[in-house]
Design an enzyme around this catalytic site. Structure first.
Site, PDB file in Angstrom:
ATOM      1  N   CYS A  80     -43.238 113.634  12.469  1.00 35.82           N
ATOM      2  CA  CYS A  80     -44.232 112.588  12.228  1.00 35.82           C
ATOM      3  C   CYS A  80     -43.555 111.340  11.665  1.00 35.82           C
ATOM      4  O   CYS A  80     -42.335 111.204  11.678  1.00 35.82           O
ATOM      5  CB  CYS A  80     -45.311 113.106  11.272  1.00 35.82           C
ATOM      6  SG  CYS A  80     -44.652 113.679   9.685  1.00 35.82           S
ATOM      7  N   PHE A  86     -49.240 106.079   6.138  1.00 36.94           N
ATOM      8  CA  PHE A  86     -48.208 106.943   6.709  1.00 36.94           C
ATOM      9  C   PHE A  86     -48.702 107.409   8.072  1.00 36.94           C
ATOM     10  O   PHE A  86     -49.846 107.831   8.211  1.00 36.94           O
ATOM     11  CB  PHE A  86     -47.902 108.141   5.817  1.00 36.94           C
ATOM     12  CG  PHE A  86     -46.802 109.016   6.355  1.00 36.94           C
ATOM     13  CD1 PHE A  86     -45.477 108.643   6.218  1.00 36.94           C
ATOM     14  CD2 PHE A  86     -47.092 110.201   7.012  1.00 36.94           C
ATOM     15  CE1 PHE A  86     -44.460 109.429   6.724  1.00 36.94           C
ATOM     16  CE2 PHE A  86     -46.081 111.003   7.524  1.00 36.94           C
ATOM     17  CZ  PHE A  86     -44.758 110.619   7.376  1.00 36.94           C
ATOM     18  N   GLU A 116     -40.299 115.736   7.806  1.00 38.90           N
ATOM     19  CA  GLU A 116     -41.304 115.220   8.732  1.00 38.90           C
ATOM     20  C   GLU A 116     -41.703 116.324   9.702  1.00 38.90           C
ATOM     21  O   GLU A 116     -41.295 116.347  10.848  1.00 38.90           O
ATOM     22  CB  GLU A 116     -40.783 114.004   9.510  1.00 38.90           C
ATOM     23  CG  GLU A 116     -41.048 112.668   8.861  1.00 38.90           C
ATOM     24  CD  GLU A 116     -40.048 112.299   7.786  1.00 38.90           C
ATOM     25  OE1 GLU A 116     -40.218 111.270   7.144  1.00 38.90           O
ATOM     26  OE2 GLU A 116     -39.089 113.080   7.586  1.00 38.90           O
ATOM     27  N   SER A 117     -42.490 117.293   9.232  1.00 39.04           N
ATOM     28  CA  SER A 117     -43.124 118.337  10.048  1.00 39.04           C
ATOM     29  C   SER A 117     -42.277 119.592  10.229  1.00 39.04           C
ATOM     30  O   SER A 117     -41.802 120.134   9.240  1.00 39.04           O
ATOM     31  CB  SER A 117     -43.665 117.783  11.357  1.00 39.04           C
ATOM     32  OG  SER A 117     -44.662 116.803  11.105  1.00 39.04           O
ATOM     33  N   HIS A 167     -50.074 120.415   9.385  1.00 40.87           N
ATOM     34  CA  HIS A 167     -49.533 119.258   8.667  1.00 40.87           C
ATOM     35  C   HIS A 167     -50.673 118.319   8.319  1.00 40.87           C
ATOM     36  O   HIS A 167     -51.555 118.067   9.141  1.00 40.87           O
ATOM     37  CB  HIS A 167     -48.476 118.541   9.504  1.00 40.87           C
ATOM     38  CG  HIS A 167     -47.325 119.425   9.862  1.00 40.87           C
ATOM     39  ND1 HIS A 167     -46.334 119.749   8.959  1.00 40.87           N
ATOM     40  CD2 HIS A 167     -47.031 120.104  10.998  1.00 40.87           C
ATOM     41  CE1 HIS A 167     -45.471 120.569   9.534  1.00 40.87           C
ATOM     42  NE2 HIS A 167     -45.878 120.793  10.772  1.00 40.87           N
ATOM     43  N   SER A 193     -47.439 120.640   4.347  1.00 45.72           N
ATOM     44  CA  SER A 193     -46.930 121.274   5.557  1.00 45.72           C
ATOM     45  C   SER A 193     -46.972 122.783   5.399  1.00 45.72           C
ATOM     46  O   SER A 193     -46.725 123.313   4.306  1.00 45.72           O
ATOM     47  CB  SER A 193     -45.490 120.843   5.852  1.00 45.72           C
ATOM     48  OG  SER A 193     -45.438 119.511   6.305  1.00 45.72           O
ATOM     49  N   PHE A 233     -46.209 117.830  -0.812  1.00 41.77           N
ATOM     50  CA  PHE A 233     -45.381 116.669  -1.091  1.00 41.77           C
ATOM     51  C   PHE A 233     -45.861 115.950  -2.356  1.00 41.77           C
ATOM     52  O   PHE A 233     -46.977 116.137  -2.825  1.00 41.77           O
ATOM     53  CB  PHE A 233     -45.408 115.706   0.101  1.00 41.77           C
ATOM     54  CG  PHE A 233     -44.728 116.249   1.322  1.00 41.77           C
ATOM     55  CD1 PHE A 233     -43.386 115.992   1.556  1.00 41.77           C
ATOM     56  CD2 PHE A 233     -45.417 117.022   2.242  1.00 41.77           C
ATOM     57  CE1 PHE A 233     -42.753 116.485   2.679  1.00 41.77           C
ATOM     58  CE2 PHE A 233     -44.797 117.526   3.372  1.00 41.77           C
ATOM     59  CZ  PHE A 233     -43.462 117.260   3.587  1.00 41.77           C
TER      60      PHE A 233
END
Length: 340
Positions: free
Chosen positions: A95, A25, A80-81, A252, A239, A233
Site C-alpha cells: 500500500c 495515507f 506496507e501490507s 489491512h 495488519s 501501527f
C-alpha cells in the site's frame, strides 16, 4: 517451525510512526500474484534466501516487520501490507507509495536461481487510487504499469472493470489457454468509508496491540486454526496475516477518517462466499464495498460461489463477470450503503 517478531525493528519504528501520523495515507493496495510452472524435483520459492527477499523489498520501499512459517507457506507482515511465499506461488501486496512493480524483474531472477524458468500465471490488480499524484511515476496511471508489465511478458492482457468515474478496478494477467493443474480461488474485499466507532479500534490507546484488536472484533474466528500474525501501527493502522497449510488470509486497515480503508483477502476454498462477505462487512460497516472473486475451473466455487447474494442494507451499484482465456473466471461487484 514457527518464528515470529513481535515488534518492529528499531530502524523501522520512525517510518511506521510517520505512516500513520500524517493525515492522509493511501490504503489502496497493489496486488501481485505469480504462479510459476512446476519445477524440477525439490525446487521451491521458499529456498530464496532472506537477504535476497530483503533486497527485493527495498525496491518496493518496504520492509519485513514480522513473519510466520508453516509447513506449506511463509507469511510476512510488511511495513506496507503483506507477502506470502509457497512452493511455486509468490504474493506481494503493498500500500502507500510503494513501488511494487520495480521488484518484478528481480523476482523473476530470484525464481530462476532456485529452479523456476517459466511463469504459469500472473495477476496484477488494484483499485483506483484516491490520490494518484502522490504515487511514484511508475504507478500513477494503469497505462504506465501496463507498459512495465508488457516489457516483461509478451502475452499480457489488461482490463478495467467498474466505473471509470467512480470505483474502478484494474487487472493485468496473461492471455493464454494453458490449463491449471490445481484448484485456485481468491476473494478480495475492498472497503472504504469505515464506521467511525470501528475505525477507533485501530488506534493505539483504544487497543494496545494487534492481538487486542483481533480479539475485540472477532477477526480470529474466521480461521480458528490459522497461525495469526498481527501488528498495530503507531499511532494507527493494522495488519493481519493468517496461514493454515496452503490457505492464507490477510487484513489491512487505514482508519483515518479522510481516507478510511480496509481490505480482506483469502484463497480459502468455499462453495459460497456470501456468509463470509456478510461477516466482514458486519465487522467494518463500510460505506462502500468492492468485491472481487477469481476462481479457475477446478475450484469448488467456480459456479455457485461466483454468485454474490444481496447484502442487507447495501445497494448493488455494479456487477460484472469476465471469463479469461487462462480458465479463470472473475466476478466483480460494487455495493454502497443504502436500501438493499
Amino acid at each position: 517451525t514457527l518464528r515470529s517478531t513481535c515488534s518492529a525493528p528499531k530502524d523501522l519504528q520512525p517510518a511506521l510512526a510517520g505512516m500513520a501520523s500524517v493525515g492522509f495515507f493511501e490504503g489502496t493496495e497493489k496486488l501481485l500474484e505469480v504462479w510459476f510452472a512446476a519445477p524440477r524435483c525439490g525446487a521451491s520459492l521458499r529456498q530464496i534466501e532472506r537477504k535476497d527477499l530483503d533486497e527485493l523489498l527495498q525496491l518496493v520501499k518496504c520492509q519485513v516487520i514480522s513473519e510466520r512459517h508453516c509447513r506449506q507457506m511463509d507469511g510476512y507482515v510488511l511495513s506496507e501490507s503483506s507477502m506470502y511465499i509457497s512452493e511455486r506461488r509468490f504474493i506481494l501486496k503493498t500500500c502507500g507509495g510503494s513501488t511494487l512493480l520495480k521488484a518484478l524483474d528481480a523476482l523473476l531472477r530470484l525464481a530462476r536461481n532456485v529452479g523456476f524458468t517459466e511463469v504459469e500465471n500472473l495477476f496484477y490488480s488494484r483499485k483506483n487510487f484516491l490520490e494518484p499524484h502522490l504515487q511514484d511515476q511508475l504507478h500513477r496511471t494503469f497505462e504506465s504499469e501496463v507498459s512495465v508489465l508488457d516489457s516483461l511478458f509478451t502475452d499480457g492482457a489488461a482490463y478495467a472493470l467498474g466505473r471509470l468515474n467512480a470505483d474502478c478496478w484494474y487487472l493485468y494477467t496473461l492471455d493464454h489457454d494453458k490449463p491449471s493443474d490445481s484448484a485456485d480461488q481468491t476473494l478480495e474485499l475492498i472497503m472504504t468509508g469505515l464506521d467511525e466507532e470501528v475505525a477507533r479500534k485501530f488506534y493505539k490507546g483504544e487497543c494496545e496491540n494487534g492481538d487486542d484488536v483481533t480479539r475485540a472484533l472477532g477477526i480470529a474466528n474466521f480461521m480458528p486454526n490459522a497461525e495469526i500474525d498481527t501488528f498495530l501501527f503507531e499511532p494507527c493502522g493494522y495488519s493481519l496475516n493468517g496461514i493454515d497449510g496452503e490457505v492464507y488470509y490477510t487484513i489491512h486497515v487505514t482508519p483515518q477518517p479522510e481516507c478510511s480503508y480496509a481490505s480482506f483477502e483469502t484463497n480459502l476454498p468455499m462453495e459460497s462466499y456470501s456468509s463470509l462477505v456478510d461477516g466482514m462487512i458486519s465487522i467494518f460497516k463500510p460505506n462502500r464495498v468492492l468485491v472481487t472473486l477469481f476462481a479457475n475451473k477446478l475450484s469448488v466455487c467456480s459456479s455457485s460461489g461466483m454468485s454474490f447474494s444481496k447484502i442487507q442494507g447495501y445497494k448493488c451499484m455494479d456487477k460484472q463477470m469476465l471469463e479469461l482465456n487462462n480458465e479463470y473466471d472473475l466476478k466483480l461487484a460494487v455495493f454502497t450503503k443504502g436500501v438493499s
